[in-house]
Design an enzyme around this catalytic site. Structure first.
Site, short mmCIF file in Angstrom:
data_model
loop_
_atom_site.label_atom_id
_atom_site.label_comp_id
_atom_site.label_asym_id
_atom_site.label_seq_id
_atom_site.Cartn_x
_atom_site.Cartn_y
_atom_site.Cartn_z
N LYS A 1 9.25 0.37 3.87
CA LYS A 1 8.47 1.52 3.51
C LYS A 1 9.52 2.38 2.92
O LYS A 1 10.64 3.00 3.50
CB LYS A 1 7.97 2.35 5.17
CG LYS A 1 6.98 3.37 5.04
CD LYS A 1 6.29 3.66 6.12
CE LYS A 1 5.43 4.59 6.11
NZ LYS A 1 4.64 4.96 7.48
N GLY B 1 0.63 -1.04 0.00
CA GLY B 1 0.07 0.09 -0.07
C GLY B 1 0.93 1.12 0.03
O GLY B 1 2.15 1.16 0.03
N GLY C 1 0.94 5.52 1.40
CA GLY C 1 0.57 6.42 2.24
C GLY C 1 1.03 7.98 2.06
O GLY C 1 1.91 8.06 1.12
N THR D 1 5.67 4.46 0.13
CA THR D 1 4.92 3.32 -0.45
C THR D 1 5.30 2.01 0.55
O THR D 1 6.80 2.08 0.88
CB THR D 1 5.29 2.97 -1.68
OG1 THR D 1 4.90 4.03 -2.40
CG2 THR D 1 4.54 1.64 -2.50
N VAL D 2 4.65 1.23 0.74
CA VAL D 2 5.13 -0.10 1.68
C VAL D 2 5.24 -1.24 0.94
O VAL D 2 4.11 -1.66 -0.05
CB VAL D 2 4.20 -0.28 2.90
CG1 VAL D 2 4.74 -1.39 3.74
CG2 VAL D 2 4.08 1.19 3.77
N ASP E 1 -2.01 9.94 14.49
CA ASP E 1 -2.82 9.61 13.51
C ASP E 1 -3.31 8.13 13.73
O ASP E 1 -3.13 7.18 12.98
CB ASP E 1 -1.72 9.63 12.36
CG ASP E 1 -2.84 9.51 10.95
OD1 ASP E 1 -4.21 9.62 11.10
OD2 ASP E 1 -2.61 9.13 9.99
#
Length: 144
Positions: free
Chosen positions: A36, A10, A12, A16-17, A130
């Site tokens: 990451k 995914g 964020g 990117t991971v 978060d």
């Protein structure tokens, strides 16, 4: 610590991971970890995340950081943060995968672990700004 990325998990706001493993390991059954990544010139937030995770090292309720790496990919310098891989995905994906609701004992199980992790963060003088199901990683029982 050079790594090989082989699947995107995914992306964020900070990068990117990917799923990765050590490039130096000839075995395809060597342990995997999460990588990451972000462009080197825009990696300051990811570097801060790495420093924070290193400060929180050792808590079983917080994802562990194994180190960092830089690489050149498609002619661009890339910063990579090497993290513990959570095979269960995120709490958000777990919730969305259920046709019904999550059982009460599961909610209490996850709430307990979240609170233990947050307590560790707060004892180190930090605040997670978060905290949401998409940022909570899930490990199968027996994996931490």
């Amino acid at each position: 610590m050079a790594c090989q990325k082989f699947q995107t998990l995914g992306s964020g706001s900070y990068g990117t991971v990917f799923v990765g493993r050590l490039s130096s390991s000839p075995s395809t059954d060597s342990p995997v970890f999460a990588v990451k990544s972000s462009k080197l010139e825009s990696s300051s937030s990811l570097r801060v995340e790495g420093r924070i995770l290193n400060a929180l090292r050792g808590c079983p309720y917080i994802v562990q950081c194994f180190g960092e790496d830089t690489s050149v990919e498609h002619g661009k310098a890339v910063y990579n943060l090497l993290l513990e891989y959570a095979p269960g995905g995120s709490l958000d994906s777990l919730i969305k995968s259920r046709t019904g609701s999550i059982l009460e004992f599961e909610v209490s199980f996850y709430a307990y672990q979240l609170l233990k992790g947050i307590l560790h963060v707060h004892r180190r003088g930090l605040v997670h700004c978060d905290l949401k199901p998409a940022n909570v990683l899930v490990f199968p029982c027996g994996f931490g």
